[in-house]
Design an enzyme around this catalytic site. Structure first.
Site, mmCIF file in Angstrom:
data_model
loop_
_atom_site.group_PDB
_atom_site.id
_atom_site.type_symbol
_atom_site.label_atom_id
_atom_site.label_comp_id
_atom_site.label_asym_id
_atom_site.label_seq_id
_atom_site.Cartn_x
_atom_site.Cartn_y
_atom_site.Cartn_z
ATOM 1 N N PHE A 173 0.826 -1.206 0.000
ATOM 2 C CA PHE A 173 0.000 0.000 0.000
ATOM 3 C C PHE A 173 0.863 1.261 0.000
ATOM 4 O O PHE A 173 1.886 1.318 0.691
ATOM 5 C CB PHE A 173 -0.860 0.075 1.271
ATOM 6 C CG PHE A 173 -2.021 -0.858 1.318
ATOM 7 C CD1 PHE A 173 -3.211 -0.558 0.665
ATOM 8 C CD2 PHE A 173 -1.951 -2.035 2.051
ATOM 9 C CE1 PHE A 173 -4.297 -1.407 0.734
ATOM 10 C CE2 PHE A 173 -3.031 -2.892 2.130
ATOM 11 C CZ PHE A 173 -4.207 -2.581 1.465
ATOM 12 N N ASP A 174 0.435 2.260 -0.742
ATOM 13 C CA ASP A 174 0.890 3.616 -0.498
ATOM 14 C C ASP A 174 0.167 4.076 0.768
ATOM 15 O O ASP A 174 -0.845 3.495 1.159
ATOM 16 C CB ASP A 174 0.521 4.496 -1.697
ATOM 17 C CG ASP A 174 0.754 5.965 -1.419
ATOM 18 O OD1 ASP A 174 1.866 6.304 -0.985
ATOM 19 O OD2 ASP A 174 -0.181 6.764 -1.620
#
Length: 612
Positions: free
Chosen positions: A324-325
């Site tokens: 994930f960002d």
């Protein structure tokens, strides 16, 4: 698969089409011919009985289109499975088996119609999208309303939209307020409130109210237009399984032709050879991948998830890693006040009121967070004057006779919080601690992904270590990387590419990572233009809770394709053996062939009912 009914992108109501009536008319001639045969003193024309002439007409109506498609395939130097059935029909005609030729032709084209009808149920979401754009809209010109074709609308035009009408363009509300049903874009069934200055999208519905909308993007350039293009393009894409099937399909025609020739040579029975040709047609084998892919993409679309091709779902099916960002992906992308720490016996309401007074009118994200919190607490905000903003330090002003300052502080920086100190006439009244809050469903989504075997879940962020650690602890992620530059993100992703790695970002500053991952998933509401262009899959409502659903759907799709391929192969093999042995006649072979094809299509269409 026979003839033109093989096209997966044909949108029509099959049983109301002229093709259906033609097929039904040709089939109706068969019982007519049999009835004529039962009558005595049947007329004979050029050595053919009236019964045989009627059967020949039936073959011309239903069999001739199949033969023509086969001829086109040969002329184009393409392998076409219609060739096998065409040879069988012609062989029946040459040997005087007119009844078999007529029945086989009717069964094959009728089966193809049924396949198409069942396949259409897999495309219902896509069809509804295509039909959702209005043909006309109300335009405001020189103070007067006029109805115009949607294709004539240009950027900058002002549209009038009333309750119950579909918005025809992407635009900005310049006047009025409304509730908008955005299910076609985001999959969210509950209408959302939209006010002056808010964006609205083509294909969404004005539930109530009256608004004037300035057109920003129209036609194919609108978000809705891009969505339709994406889904239609996805239908043409092939999964890895489908490509393998296509390769093997090239060998089917020569192998079946050889089998039919062997049946004729070993048994001397031309009927057995004809049956082998009919049952050997690999229609169900070729349908296994495309129909399943369309059903899965269609199902995802109903949840507000846009998939650019079945191959990306196939990649997800084998994934065990998901990165994930942070900002805008796991978080909302905007700060919120999470702690109010008053000092000197003062109340939280007094502290937030003073801070909000001097922040009024500021567009800074921290000011927005403070004002939003004051509104949530229903705190009264006194009027401020002589407001001065100092970049990098804070803001100050006069509230009554008191000088109020809101200045940056690093008192809680080690906890990953952004902190401001509120001072009144030089005295510290307290601190406001802010952070980019986690999305509401982030924790549950990550827990559900772990339960589905996605065991390598990480955060790749350019943010400070305390902020990343705080978020990771909050949402339940044990592995995280802070201070990542774009090239460092790519290095981390490259180590896992090829294993189905999924990267989820906001589609704006994560474009390289989204492209590098096996499957890039973007949040659609933030920078949707970039998201639609860059990512392989787009979550149009930014709903992380759709990720576990996507993993399930991808696995079901891959599993269904494999089952359909195996089922098709087994049915074809058994049918060829039974045809060779004389157990199946041409008519029974045609029935068996179509049962197999319809079964495969029905299994694929069942993906439309996967749980969201």
């Amino acid at each position: 698969m026979i003839g033109r009914y093989a096209k997966l992108n044909v949108y029509q109501e099959i049983f109301k089409s002229s093709d259906f009536y033609r097929v039904a008319g040709g089939a109706f001639l068969i019982p007519v011919a049999l009835l004529i045969g039962l009558m005595s003193n049947t007329a004979v024309i050029a050595s053919l009985s009236l019964k045989e002439l009627v059967l020949i007409v039936s073959v011309l109506v239903n069999g001739f289109p199949i033969i023509m498609e086969a001829v086109k395939g040969v002329m184009a130097k393409e392998v076409n499975v219609d060739e096998l059935v065409s040879i069988a029909i012609i062989a029946c005609m040459l040997t005087g088996n007119y009844l078999e030729a007529a029945v086989v032709s009717a069964i094959m084209v009728a089966g193809a119609l049924i396949e198409e009808a069942v396949s259409d149920s897999a495309r219902q979401a896509i069809e509804s999208l295509v039909e959702m754009t209005p043909d006309t809209a109300t335009l405001l010109r020189n103070g007067r309303e006029e109805t115009v074709k949607v294709e004539t609308i240009r950027k900058g035009d002002m549209l009038v939209v009333r309750s119950g009408e579909i918005i025809a363009v992407d635009g900005v509300i310049r006047e009025g307020a409304t509730s908008v049903d955005e299910a076609s874009i985001t999959g969210e069934s509950i209408p959302v409130n939209r006010l002056e200055g808010d964006d609205v999208y083509a294909g969404t519905t004005c539930v109530d109210g009256f608004i004037k909308v300035e057109a920003v993007r129209v036609g194919e350039d609108s978000t809705f237009g891009k969505i339709v293009q994406m889904i239609q393009a996805a239908e043409e894409s092939k999964t890895e399984s489908a490509r393998i099937v296509d390769e093997y399909a090239k060998w089917f025609t020569p192998v079946i032709l050889a089998s039919a020739l062997l049946a004729l040579l070993f048994t001397g029975d031309v009927t057995r050879a004809i049956t082998v040709l009919i049952v050997g047609c690999p229609c169900s084998f070729l349908l296994a991948g495309p129909v399943t892919t369309v059903a899965a993409i269609s199902r995802a679309a109903t949840e507000g998830v846009l998939v650019k091709g079945g191959g990306y779902l196939e990649n997800m099916a084998k994934a065990s890693s998901l990165y994930f960002d942070k900002t805008g992906t796991l978080t909302r992308g905007e700060p919120g006040v999470v702690e109010i720490l008053p000092e000197g016996g003062r109340s939280a309401e007094d502290l937030i009121s003073m801070a909000a007074a001097v922040e009024t009118g500021s567009a800074h994200p921290l000011a927005t967070a403070i004002l939003r919190k004051a509104g949530e607490m229903s705190s009264s905000i006194p009027e401020a004057r002589e407001i001065v903003s100092e970049t990098g330090r804070g803001v100050s002003g006069m509230v009554g006779e008191k000088r109020v300052e809101v200045v940056s502080s690093d008192a809680y920086g080690q906890k990953g919080l952004t902190t401001v100190e509120v001072r009144v006439d030089g005295d510290v009244w307290g601190c406001l601690c802010m952070e980019d809050e986690a999305r509401p469903m982030a924790t549950k989504a990550i827990r559900d992904l772990g339960a589905k075997g996605i065991n390598d879940i990480r955060i790749l962020s350019g943010d400070r270590e305390p902020a990343v650690k705080r978020l990771a602890d909050e949402v339940g992620i044990s592995r995280w990387h802070a201070g990542c530059k774009p090239d460092e993100k790519l290095d981390l992703i490259d180590t896992c590419v090829g294993s189905g790695l999924i990267f989820v970002g906001d589609g704006v500053n994560d474009a390289p990572a989204l492209k590098a991952a096996d499957t890039g998933i973007a949040m659609g509401l933030r920078g949707s233009d970039v998201a639609l262009e860059t990512a392989d899959i787009v979550l149009m409502n930014d709903g992380l809770e759709k990720l576990p659903f996507l993993v399930d759907l991808s696995r079901k799709m891959s599993r269904t394709i494999k089952i359909n391929i195996a089922l098709s192969f087994i049915i074809n093999l058994i049918a060829v053996v039974l045809g060779f042995a004389g157990v199946l006649t041409p008519i029974l072979g045609a029935i068996t062939h179509n049962i197999g094809s319809i079964l495969v299509v029905a299994l694929a269409a069942s993906l439309r009912y996967s749980k969201g």
